[in-house]
Design an enzyme around this catalytic site. Structure first.
Site, PDB file in Angstrom:
ATOM      1  N   GLU A 195      41.253  34.059  40.607  1.00 44.79           N
ATOM      2  CA  GLU A 195      41.564  34.256  42.087  1.00 44.79           C
ATOM      3  C   GLU A 195      40.806  34.000  42.868  1.00 44.79           C
ATOM      4  O   GLU A 195      39.386  34.147  42.789  1.00 44.79           O
ATOM      5  CB  GLU A 195      41.914  35.889  42.236  1.00 44.79           C
ATOM      6  CG  GLU A 195      42.132  36.442  43.662  1.00 44.79           C
ATOM      7  CD  GLU A 195      42.974  37.479  43.721  1.00 44.79           C
ATOM      8  OE1 GLU A 195      43.192  38.397  42.816  1.00 44.79           O
ATOM      9  OE2 GLU A 195      43.067  38.250  44.653  1.00 44.79           O
ATOM     10  N   ASP A 197      48.178  46.047  39.913  1.00 45.40           N
ATOM     11  CA  ASP A 197      47.702  47.348  40.443  1.00 45.40           C
ATOM     12  C   ASP A 197      47.711  47.230  42.199  1.00 45.40           C
ATOM     13  O   ASP A 197      47.439  47.940  42.913  1.00 45.40           O
ATOM     14  CB  ASP A 197      46.301  47.917  40.156  1.00 45.40           C
ATOM     15  CG  ASP A 197      45.008  46.836  40.336  1.00 45.40           C
ATOM     16  OD1 ASP A 197      45.341  45.690  40.692  1.00 45.40           O
ATOM     17  OD2 ASP A 197      44.013  47.022  40.348  1.00 45.40           O
ATOM     18  N   SER A 198      47.835  45.874  42.748  1.00 46.93           N
ATOM     19  CA  SER A 198      48.084  45.630  44.073  1.00 46.93           C
ATOM     20  C   SER A 198      49.203  46.682  44.307  1.00 46.93           C
ATOM     21  O   SER A 198      49.503  46.821  46.049  1.00 46.93           O
ATOM     22  CB  SER A 198      48.392  44.402  44.299  1.00 46.93           C
ATOM     23  OG  SER A 198      49.674  43.863  43.648  1.00 46.93           O
TER      24      SER A 198
HETATM   25  O1  KIV Z   1      47.194  43.302  41.244  1.00 49.97           O
HETATM   26  C1  KIV Z   1      47.907  42.166  41.391  1.00 49.97           C
HETATM   27  O2  KIV Z   1      48.748  42.127  42.084  1.00 49.97           O
HETATM   28  C2  KIV Z   1      47.317  40.872  40.867  1.00 49.97           C
HETATM   29  C3  KIV Z   1      47.435  39.787  41.216  1.00 49.97           C
HETATM   30  C4  KIV Z   1      48.035  39.391  42.362  1.00 49.97           C
HETATM   31  C5  KIV Z   1      47.095  38.395  40.269  1.00 49.97           C
HETATM   32  O3  KIV Z   1      46.001  41.157  39.968  1.00 49.97           O
END
Ligand code: KIV
EC number: 2.1.2.11
Length: 275
Positions: A187, A49-50
């Site tokens: 994380e 979701d990043s």
């Molecule tokens: O949303 C994301 O990209 C993530 C990670 C980088 C682990 O949760």
């Protein structure tokens, strides 16, 4: 393609079996062209979701919707042939109840064809992980710094530096492990805590800003490739993609303005598959 040449996709049992073995290589992927380049190198591609921040320019991941995740998940699945593809469940689509999580996760898997979902798993999420895994949905946990909970848990800084936080992160890890998660993203924790969690849980840990003491590593691909001016301190940049793109586009713009670009091909270029 003959049966012998067909690439075998990595499955959830393969990932589980890597506990304590060869480190897992994982990256985020959000679209077709990048997923195609990453796939041969990766064990796991995470449609994280990043993407809300990296692709859509949001300040946090809070505004990401399940529809966005599914759209990007479908694009990644069209490209990924061998990596296990995991879809992040976004904020507000799984926390209310195990039933809500099942509805979101089953939609994500059915509509994209991906193999698993990831949830940011506080201690409370054990029940949800168990509910999903018992019903056939593989779940990756995510503990420590949980970006969706950053508003409530003190922003984007390392976790586990006080005794209370250390205990909480250990409890999150145990909850995810005991509930049946097949892997756990850790994380933003220090090496000592990452090592302790990795020793205590039965499944692979995948670190992001959590030291090499984990069973594998994941990064946001755009950070690794240097697409933006800024990246988190723990990221080593392996390219300067932002500069490369800006330089190439600048040169193209100059050619257009001077009417000096070379006419490379007389015919309109079509994709090889369309010929
Ligand atoms: O949303 C994301 O990209 C993530 C990670 C980088 C682990 O949760």
């Amino acid at each position: 393609m003959s049966a012998q040449n067909r690439i075998k996709r990595i499955g959830v049992p393969d990932i589980r079996a890597r506990k304590g073995g060869e480190p897992l290589v994982c990256l985020t992927a959000y679209d077709f062209p990048m997923a195609r380049l990453l796939d041969p190198h990766c064990d796991v591609l995470l449609v994280g979701d990043s993407l809300g921040m990296v692709v859509h320019g949001l300040d946090t991941t809070i505004g990401v919707t399940l529809d966005m995740m599914i759209l990007h998940g479908k694009a990644v699945m069209r490209a990924a042939k061998q990596a296990l593809v995991v879809i992040d469940l976004p904020f507000g689509t799984y926390e209310a109840s195990p039933e809500q999580a099942f509805a979101s996760a089953s939609r994500a898997l059915a509509e994209t064809g991906a193999q698993a979902v990831k949830i940011e798993s506080g201690v409370y999420a054990g029940d949800t992980i168990r509910f999903l895994t018992e019903r056939g949905i593989p779940v990756m946990g995510h503990i420590g710094l949980k970006p969706q909970a950053a508003l409530n848990e003190g922003g984007f800084k390392a976790r586990g530096r006080s005794q209370a936080e250390w205990d909480r992160v250990i409890a999150e890890a145990k909850a995810a492990d005991e509930a049946g998660a097949f892997a756990i993203v850790i994380e933003g924790v220090d090496e000592e805590l990452a090592r302790e969690i990795t020793a205590q849980v039965s499944v692979p840990t995948i670190g992001i800003g959590a030291s090499p003491a984990c069973d594998g590593q994941i990064l946001v691909t755009q950070d690794l490739l240097g697409l933006f001016d800024w990246a988190p301190k723990f990221v080593k940049r392996y390219a300067s993609l932002g500069e490369t793109v800006s330089d190439a586009v600048g040169r193209w713009a100059a050619d257009v303005r001077s009417r000096e670009f070379p006419a490379a091909e007389q015919t309109y270029r079509i994709r090889p598959n369309d010929r």
